[in-house]
Scaffold this motif. Sequence first.
Motif, PDB file in Angstrom:
ATOM      1  N   ALA A   1      32.282  42.669  35.459  1.00  0.00           N
ATOM      2  CA  ALA A   1      33.451  41.795  36.082  1.00  0.00           C
ATOM      3  C   ALA A   1      34.349  42.886  35.682  1.00  0.00           C
ATOM      4  O   ALA A   1      35.578  42.859  36.438  1.00  0.00           O
TER       5      ALA A   1
ATOM      6  N   CYS B   1      34.656  44.972  38.910  1.00  0.00           N
ATOM      7  CA  CYS B   1      35.123  43.923  39.946  1.00  0.00           C
ATOM      8  C   CYS B   1      36.541  44.010  39.639  1.00  0.00           C
ATOM      9  O   CYS B   1      37.541  44.060  40.964  1.00  0.00           O
ATOM     10  N   GLU B   2      37.257  43.739  38.235  1.00  0.00           N
ATOM     11  CA  GLU B   2      38.721  43.758  38.188  1.00  0.00           C
ATOM     12  C   GLU B   2      39.341  45.211  38.752  1.00  0.00           C
ATOM     13  O   GLU B   2      40.433  45.070  39.346  1.00  0.00           O
TER      14      GLU B   2
ATOM     15  N   ARG C   1      39.569  45.577  42.406  1.00  0.00           N
ATOM     16  CA  ARG C   1      40.735  44.339  42.882  1.00  0.00           C
ATOM     17  C   ARG C   1      42.083  45.256  42.739  1.00  0.00           C
ATOM     18  O   ARG C   1      42.807  45.162  43.819  1.00  0.00           O
TER      19      ARG C   1
ATOM     20  N   TRP D   1      46.065  35.628  43.917  1.00  0.00           N
ATOM     21  CA  TRP D   1      45.322  35.755  42.314  1.00  0.00           C
ATOM     22  C   TRP D   1      45.855  35.007  41.418  1.00  0.00           C
ATOM     23  O   TRP D   1      45.521  35.192  40.239  1.00  0.00           O
TER      24      TRP D   1
ATOM     25  N   TRP E   1      36.710  36.984  36.591  1.00  0.00           N
ATOM     26  CA  TRP E   1      35.340  37.073  37.484  1.00  0.00           C
ATOM     27  C   TRP E   1      34.208  36.369  36.583  1.00  0.00           C
ATOM     28  O   TRP E   1      33.179  36.455  37.310  1.00  0.00           O
TER      29      TRP E   1
ATOM     30  N   ILE F   1      28.904  36.134  37.334  1.00  0.00           N
ATOM     31  CA  ILE F   1      29.882  36.769  38.017  1.00  0.00           C
ATOM     32  C   ILE F   1      30.385  35.548  39.139  1.00  0.00           C
ATOM     33  O   ILE F   1      29.528  34.953  39.840  1.00  0.00           O
ATOM     34  N   ARG F   2      31.539  35.547  38.992  1.00  0.00           N
ATOM     35  CA  ARG F   2      32.166  34.498  39.925  1.00  0.00           C
ATOM     36  C   ARG F   2      32.285  34.927  41.538  1.00  0.00           C
ATOM     37  O   ARG F   2      32.827  35.957  41.562  1.00  0.00           O
TER      38      ARG F   2
ATOM     39  N   GLU G   1      34.029  35.678  44.897  1.00  0.00           N
ATOM     40  CA  GLU G   1      35.345  35.395  45.320  1.00  0.00           C
ATOM     41  C   GLU G   1      34.872  35.725  47.065  1.00  0.00           C
ATOM     42  O   GLU G   1      34.385  36.744  47.366  1.00  0.00           O
TER      43      GLU G   1
END
Length: 521
Positions: free
Chosen positions: A379, A382-383, A386, A430, A442, A449-450, A452
């Motif tokens: 996560a 991922c962040e 992003r 977001w 996330w 894990i979410r 998107e």
Amino acid sequence: MKPSLFTFILPNTTMKLPFGYFELILALICYFSFFFYRQRHAALYDWPLLGMLPAFTRGAGKVHERCTEIFRQTGGTFLFKGPWFVHMDMLATVNPYDVHHIMSSNFLNFPKGNEFREIFEVLGDGIFNSDNELWRSHRKVTNALINNQKFFRFLARMNTEKLTNGLVPVLNNVASRGVVVDMQDVFQRLTFDTTCMFVTGYDPGCLSVDFKDVPFSRAMDEAEEAIFVRHVLPKGVWKLQRWLGVGKEKKLKKAWETLDDVIYGLIARKRRDLSDGVMSKNEAMGVDILTSLLTEKQTYSDGFKQDDKFLRDAILNIMIAGRDTTSSSLTWFLWLVMSHPDVERKIRDEINTIIPEYELGKPRIFEAEETNKLIYMHAAFCEALRLYPPVPFQHKGPVKPDVLPSGYRVDPNTKIMFSLYAMGRMETIWGDDSVEFKPERWITENHTIRHEPSYKFLSFNAGPRTCIGKQVAFNQMKAVGATILHNYNFKMVKGHVVAPNVSIILYMKHGLKVKVAPRWT
């Protein structure tokens, strides 16, 4: 008889102007007063003849932040007007519906196109530059190779080997000497070596305690700088520079020669090794991409031939993707984690859950397979992606006229640009905390894990061109991330400024200068 001229008095001067001139002067005064009032409240000044270019170049050193600010002011889509005498008008958008339309639902109408291929011509006919049947052939072959179990075995072995014999010795060395190290440089060297190894099977040894110079890696950097300049200069200007052999175009020419010399040399060496049976003993451990291309029969559309030019283009495209995007992601990830002690603590706590009890509190190197359980670390990556996408912008152009979901009409003369950097900072996409580094966004309630949608989280591209190597990248990043955060403490050098550069790859302008200390003795 009354005079047909109106007498206009200036200080110490008398001028006689026709009555119509007075109205013209008054109209011009009113127009420019309104124009400058309006421009003071506009996102970008639209100057006569020069368009928005002067206003935009005032923030050229902070182009990503400037774009983000403009997108916020304009609601997510705006038409950039360039000087009237050059073809620089561009529709810029961060609207997810526009992105989805361009990248997925109407994909065939938005190929890379001839202008893209001109700008990125050094990449040849590789997967990033190609369209239609050639692109499908590249993607089909590359996808088959990367998803081959032999390749996965080779990748896992190679990654662990480079961490053991490359990264850890380098960090131990700088820690013992108490010297400052640029972790961005370290990550670039690491990913350059690993990419060379999994693409060609050869280790160039760029990551070593002596930090030796590697001409091929430097040539890649210079080529990327020239490509970015081609984005911002009118086509006629950079083509003139290319013809004259000056500026960035001169550096690009030399870089191109270096890239060709090295890659064609590697292809010839691989052919000799295979002919001599040098590589056969490694078959059980997995093979690199070049070996697979040369030894396994490939099927291509339209009778396309797999000659050395094809191999050169395929190798260069994969090497740029593997080296640059992964090293950029690792650099921004480390800085964000260093800047957020609570996140660093959570990651380390999670790492401890996958370590056998008898190994706790000891130095350790992590393999890709065991890091699959590190949900919070995933996560955090991922962040980081992003907020700091390795490729900060993309541009497209339609083949046929079209209407985007945002209502804008586009035609074959329209350039369309979307800023991935700005998309990650849009409150409309977001939420109000869009600029905050929050890995928790996330993670689902079930601790997974979410997902998107790719048109919202575009770091791995979207639609049919979604990155084939996404899982490979995450495996490597998490193995590196777990190894460095478990074994070392990192402290930023006092006064060091972290800011994004201006290039086609989102690196730190001044690197990431830190001091390293071992966590275990």
